[in-house]
Design a protein around this motif. Structure first.
Motif, PDB file in Angstrom:
ATOM      1  N   MET A   1     -56.496 -10.239  46.706  1.00  0.00           N
ATOM      2  CA  MET A   1     -56.539  -9.235  47.757  1.00  0.00           C
ATOM      3  C   MET A   1     -55.884  -9.790  49.000  1.00  0.00           C
ATOM      4  O   MET A   1     -56.071 -10.934  49.365  1.00  0.00           O
ATOM      5  CB  MET A   1     -58.001  -8.863  48.046  1.00  0.00           C
ATOM      6  CG  MET A   1     -58.137  -7.840  49.131  1.00  0.00           C
ATOM      7  SD  MET A   1     -59.850  -7.503  49.557  1.00  0.00           S
ATOM      8  CE  MET A   1     -60.244  -8.946  50.497  1.00  0.00           C
ATOM      9  N   THR A   2     -55.113  -8.992  49.677  1.00  0.00           N
ATOM     10  CA  THR A   2     -54.537  -9.352  50.967  1.00  0.00           C
ATOM     11  C   THR A   2     -55.004  -8.324  51.981  1.00  0.00           C
ATOM     12  O   THR A   2     -55.517  -7.273  51.624  1.00  0.00           O
ATOM     13  CB  THR A   2     -53.006  -9.369  50.905  1.00  0.00           C
ATOM     14  OG1 THR A   2     -52.556  -8.060  50.551  1.00  0.00           O
ATOM     15  CG2 THR A   2     -52.495 -10.392  49.909  1.00  0.00           C
ATOM     16  N   ALA A   3     -54.778  -8.623  53.255  1.00  0.00           N
ATOM     17  CA  ALA A   3     -55.253  -7.731  54.308  1.00  0.00           C
ATOM     18  C   ALA A   3     -54.763  -6.300  54.143  1.00  0.00           C
ATOM     19  O   ALA A   3     -55.525  -5.375  54.341  1.00  0.00           O
ATOM     20  CB  ALA A   3     -54.885  -8.284  55.680  1.00  0.00           C
ATOM     21  N   PRO A   4     -53.480  -6.046  53.759  1.00  0.00           N
ATOM     22  CA  PRO A   4     -53.053  -4.654  53.622  1.00  0.00           C
ATOM     23  C   PRO A   4     -53.826  -3.886  52.556  1.00  0.00           C
ATOM     24  O   PRO A   4     -53.882  -2.679  52.587  1.00  0.00           O
ATOM     25  CB  PRO A   4     -51.570  -4.774  53.258  1.00  0.00           C
ATOM     26  CG  PRO A   4     -51.152  -6.087  53.823  1.00  0.00           C
ATOM     27  CD  PRO A   4     -52.359  -6.964  53.669  1.00  0.00           C
ATOM     28  N   GLN A   5     -54.438  -4.564  51.581  1.00  0.00           N
ATOM     29  CA  GLN A   5     -55.214  -3.885  50.557  1.00  0.00           C
ATOM     30  C   GLN A   5     -56.613  -3.522  51.060  1.00  0.00           C
ATOM     31  O   GLN A   5     -57.312  -2.773  50.406  1.00  0.00           O
ATOM     32  CB  GLN A   5     -55.326  -4.759  49.307  1.00  0.00           C
ATOM     33  CG  GLN A   5     -53.981  -4.975  48.637  1.00  0.00           C
ATOM     34  CD  GLN A   5     -54.078  -5.990  47.531  1.00  0.00           C
ATOM     35  OE1 GLN A   5     -54.814  -6.965  47.619  1.00  0.00           O
ATOM     36  NE2 GLN A   5     -53.312  -5.784  46.485  1.00  0.00           N
ATOM     37  N   ALA A   6     -57.000  -4.066  52.161  1.00  0.00           N
ATOM     38  CA  ALA A   6     -58.297  -3.746  52.757  1.00  0.00           C
ATOM     39  C   ALA A   6     -58.096  -2.649  53.792  1.00  0.00           C
ATOM     40  O   ALA A   6     -57.021  -2.499  54.357  1.00  0.00           O
ATOM     41  CB  ALA A   6     -58.908  -4.976  53.417  1.00  0.00           C
ATOM     42  N   VAL A   7     -59.139  -1.899  54.019  1.00  0.00           N
ATOM     43  CA  VAL A   7     -59.126  -0.854  55.034  1.00  0.00           C
ATOM     44  C   VAL A   7     -60.031  -1.301  56.170  1.00  0.00           C
ATOM     45  O   VAL A   7     -61.184  -1.696  55.929  1.00  0.00           O
ATOM     46  CB  VAL A   7     -59.630   0.481  54.442  1.00  0.00           C
ATOM     47  CG1 VAL A   7     -59.757   1.541  55.524  1.00  0.00           C
ATOM     48  CG2 VAL A   7     -58.719   0.952  53.321  1.00  0.00           C
ATOM     49  N   ILE A   8     -59.526  -1.259  57.394  1.00  0.00           N
ATOM     50  CA  ILE A   8     -60.342  -1.532  58.573  1.00  0.00           C
ATOM     51  C   ILE A   8     -60.737  -0.179  59.132  1.00  0.00           C
ATOM     52  O   ILE A   8     -59.877   0.659  59.424  1.00  0.00           O
ATOM     53  CB  ILE A   8     -59.562  -2.342  59.630  1.00  0.00           C
ATOM     54  CG1 ILE A   8     -58.964  -3.621  59.031  1.00  0.00           C
ATOM     55  CG2 ILE A   8     -60.463  -2.633  60.830  1.00  0.00           C
ATOM     56  CD1 ILE A   8     -59.959  -4.584  58.435  1.00  0.00           C
ATOM     57  N   ARG A   9     -62.031   0.042  59.264  1.00  0.00           N
ATOM     58  CA  ARG A   9     -62.520   1.354  59.700  1.00  0.00           C
ATOM     59  C   ARG A   9     -63.822   1.192  60.466  1.00  0.00           C
ATOM     60  O   ARG A   9     -64.466   0.141  60.404  1.00  0.00           O
ATOM     61  CB  ARG A   9     -62.724   2.267  58.494  1.00  0.00           C
ATOM     62  CG  ARG A   9     -63.737   1.728  57.508  1.00  0.00           C
ATOM     63  CD  ARG A   9     -64.130   2.755  56.468  1.00  0.00           C
ATOM     64  NE  ARG A   9     -65.044   2.218  55.481  1.00  0.00           N
ATOM     65  CZ  ARG A   9     -66.332   1.976  55.664  1.00  0.00           C
ATOM     66  NH1 ARG A   9     -66.894   2.204  56.842  1.00  0.00           N
ATOM     67  NH2 ARG A   9     -67.093   1.487  54.693  1.00  0.00           N
ATOM     68  N   PRO A  10     -64.229   2.242  61.195  1.00  0.00           N
ATOM     69  CA  PRO A  10     -65.519   2.185  61.885  1.00  0.00           C
ATOM     70  C   PRO A  10     -66.662   2.006  60.889  1.00  0.00           C
ATOM     71  O   PRO A  10     -66.656   2.584  59.799  1.00  0.00           O
ATOM     72  CB  PRO A  10     -65.616   3.544  62.585  1.00  0.00           C
ATOM     73  CG  PRO A  10     -64.201   3.994  62.741  1.00  0.00           C
ATOM     74  CD  PRO A  10     -63.493   3.481  61.509  1.00  0.00           C
ATOM     75  N   ALA A  11     -67.630   1.212  61.275  1.00  0.00           N
ATOM     76  CA  ALA A  11     -68.821   1.010  60.445  1.00  0.00           C
ATOM     77  C   ALA A  11     -69.646   2.288  60.423  1.00  0.00           C
ATOM     78  O   ALA A  11     -69.665   3.052  61.391  1.00  0.00           O
ATOM     79  CB  ALA A  11     -69.653  -0.146  60.996  1.00  0.00           C
ATOM     80  N   THR A  12     -70.336   2.478  59.311  1.00  0.00           N
ATOM     81  CA  THR A  12     -71.273   3.590  59.176  1.00  0.00           C
ATOM     82  C   THR A  12     -72.632   2.996  58.788  1.00  0.00           C
ATOM     83  O   THR A  12     -72.704   1.836  58.358  1.00  0.00           O
ATOM     84  CB  THR A  12     -70.834   4.582  58.084  1.00  0.00           C
ATOM     85  OG1 THR A  12     -70.951   3.939  56.807  1.00  0.00           O
ATOM     86  CG2 THR A  12     -69.410   5.075  58.307  1.00  0.00           C
ATOM     87  N   PRO A  13     -73.694   3.779  58.888  1.00  0.00           N
ATOM     88  CA  PRO A  13     -74.992   3.265  58.471  1.00  0.00           C
ATOM     89  C   PRO A  13     -75.008   2.751  57.031  1.00  0.00           C
ATOM     90  O   PRO A  13     -75.735   1.813  56.712  1.00  0.00           O
ATOM     91  CB  PRO A  13     -75.927   4.469  58.655  1.00  0.00           C
ATOM     92  CG  PRO A  13     -75.299   5.235  59.788  1.00  0.00           C
ATOM     93  CD  PRO A  13     -73.812   5.104  59.541  1.00  0.00           C
ATOM     94  N   CYS A  14     -74.178   3.306  56.176  1.00  0.00           N
ATOM     95  CA  CYS A  14     -74.126   2.857  54.777  1.00  0.00           C
ATOM     96  C   CYS A  14     -73.588   1.428  54.644  1.00  0.00           C
ATOM     97  O   CYS A  14     -73.818   0.774  53.626  1.00  0.00           O
ATOM     98  CB  CYS A  14     -73.259   3.805  53.952  1.00  0.00           C
ATOM     99  SG  CYS A  14     -73.959   5.456  53.808  1.00  0.00           S
ATOM    100  N   ASP A  15     -72.875   0.929  55.647  1.00  0.00           N
ATOM    101  CA  ASP A  15     -72.299  -0.415  55.609  1.00  0.00           C
ATOM    102  C   ASP A  15     -73.281  -1.496  56.049  1.00  0.00           C
ATOM    103  O   ASP A  15     -73.022  -2.687  55.857  1.00  0.00           O
ATOM    104  CB  ASP A  15     -71.082  -0.501  56.545  1.00  0.00           C
ATOM    105  CG  ASP A  15     -69.976   0.435  56.165  1.00  0.00           C
ATOM    106  OD1 ASP A  15     -69.645   0.495  54.965  1.00  0.00           O
ATOM    107  OD2 ASP A  15     -69.435   1.111  57.074  1.00  0.00           O
ATOM    108  N   LEU A  16     -74.379  -1.110  56.658  1.00  0.00           N
ATOM    109  CA  LEU A  16     -75.191  -2.089  57.376  1.00  0.00           C
ATOM    110  C   LEU A  16     -75.967  -3.038  56.477  1.00  0.00           C
ATOM    111  O   LEU A  16     -76.266  -4.162  56.889  1.00  0.00           O
ATOM    112  CB  LEU A  16     -76.099  -1.369  58.365  1.00  0.00           C
ATOM    113  CG  LEU A  16     -75.303  -0.578  59.417  1.00  0.00           C
ATOM    114  CD1 LEU A  16     -76.245   0.134  60.375  1.00  0.00           C
ATOM    115  CD2 LEU A  16     -74.310  -1.460  60.164  1.00  0.00           C
ATOM    116  N   LYS A  17     -76.247  -2.656  55.256  1.00  0.00           N
ATOM    117  CA  LYS A  17     -76.868  -3.601  54.325  1.00  0.00           C
ATOM    118  C   LYS A  17     -75.892  -4.742  54.030  1.00  0.00           C
ATOM    119  O   LYS A  17     -76.274  -5.916  54.028  1.00  0.00           O
ATOM    120  CB  LYS A  17     -77.282  -2.900  53.034  1.00  0.00           C
ATOM    121  CG  LYS A  17     -77.995  -3.811  52.065  1.00  0.00           C
ATOM    122  CD  LYS A  17     -78.494  -3.064  50.843  1.00  0.00           C
ATOM    123  CE  LYS A  17     -79.186  -4.029  49.896  1.00  0.00           C
ATOM    124  NZ  LYS A  17     -79.613  -3.369  48.657  1.00  0.00           N
ATOM    125  N   ALA A  18     -74.620  -4.415  53.813  1.00  0.00           N
ATOM    126  CA  ALA A  18     -73.605  -5.442  53.578  1.00  0.00           C
ATOM    127  C   ALA A  18     -73.409  -6.294  54.830  1.00  0.00           C
ATOM    128  O   ALA A  18     -73.273  -7.524  54.744  1.00  0.00           O
ATOM    129  CB  ALA A  18     -72.288  -4.806  53.153  1.00  0.00           C
TER     130      ALA A  18
END
Length: 177
Positions: A1-18
Motif C-alpha cells: 500500500m502507498t499513500a495514494p491508495q489510502a483515503v484521507i477523510r474526516p473522522a466519523t464516530p465509526c472510526d473511533l474504535k480504530a
C-alpha cells in the motif's frame, strides 16, 4: 500500500474504535505519547465532538475500509489569545508506517487548519530516540523552536520534548502551504 491508495477523510464516530486502538498501542509500548492510560472510545467521541464544534480537523487515513491512522489539530492552549494556534497530533497503526500515510495526514491537517483560519501550528514531539517525526515535520516547513528537557516520565525514564512551529497564514490572512 502507498499513500495514494489510502483515503484521507474526516473522522466519523465509526472510526473511533480504530483510533482508540491505534493510540492504545503507543500508550502501552512507546513514549511517543505521555498518556499512561489508553484513552477510551468515549474520550475520542468527546474529542471528535469538541474539534468539530471548533471547526478543527480530525482526520483518518482509510485503507481497505479501515482507519489505519489519524491526525487532528487541537487548541494549543486554553487562554483566549492562543485561539489562532493549534497543535497537531498524528498516529499510524504500527503496520501502516513507512508508506507515506503520515505525510498525507500531516499535509491534510495543515491545509484544513489553515482553511479553519488558524495562523500557527505547533508540534510537540517526544524524544523517542528516532528522528522520524521531526524529519516529517521539517519536510512540511516546521522549524525547531526549542527543547524541553526531562518534562515527561514514562516507562522508567525521563523524556525530553522538541517544540516545532509552522506558519499557516501570513499576517494578511493568506494561507502558507
Amino acid at each position: 500500500m502507498t499513500a495514494p491508495q489510502a483515503v484521507i477523510r474526516p473522522a466519523t464516530p465509526c472510526d473511533l474504535k480504530a483510533v482508540a486502538c491505534i493510540c492504545a498501542h503507543y500508550v502501552r509500548h512507546s513514549v511517543a505519547t505521555f498518556e499512561e492510560i489508553p484513552p477510551t472510545v468515549a474520550h475520542w467521541e468527546g474529542r471528535l465532538e469538541e474539534l468539530t464544534e471548533r471547526n478543527l480537523p480530525f482526520l483518518v487515513a482509510e485503507s481497505d475500509g479501515a482507519a489505519v491512522g489519524f491526525a487532528h489539530a487541537s487548541p494549543w492552549r486554553a487562554k483566549p489569545a492562543y485561539r489562532h494556534t493549534v497543535e497537531d497530533t498524528i498516529y499510524l497503526a504500527p503496520d501502516a508506517t513507512g508508506r507515506g500515510l503520515g505525510a498525507a495526514l500531516l499535509e491534510a491537517v495543515i491545509a484544513e487548519s489553515a482553511r479553519a483560519g488558524m495562523r500557527q501550528m505547533i508540534a510537540v514531539i517526544a524524544d523517542t530516540g528516532s528522528d522520524a517525526s521531526r524529519s516529517l515535520h521539517r519536510r512540511f516547513g516546521f522549524t525547531d523552536s526549542g527543547r524541553l528537557r526531562e518534562v515527561g516520565h514514562k516507562h522508567g525514564r525521563w523524556i525530553d520534548t522538541f517544540l516545532m512551529q509552522r506558519a499557516l497564514t501570513t499576517g494578511q490572512g493568506r494561507t502558507v502551504l
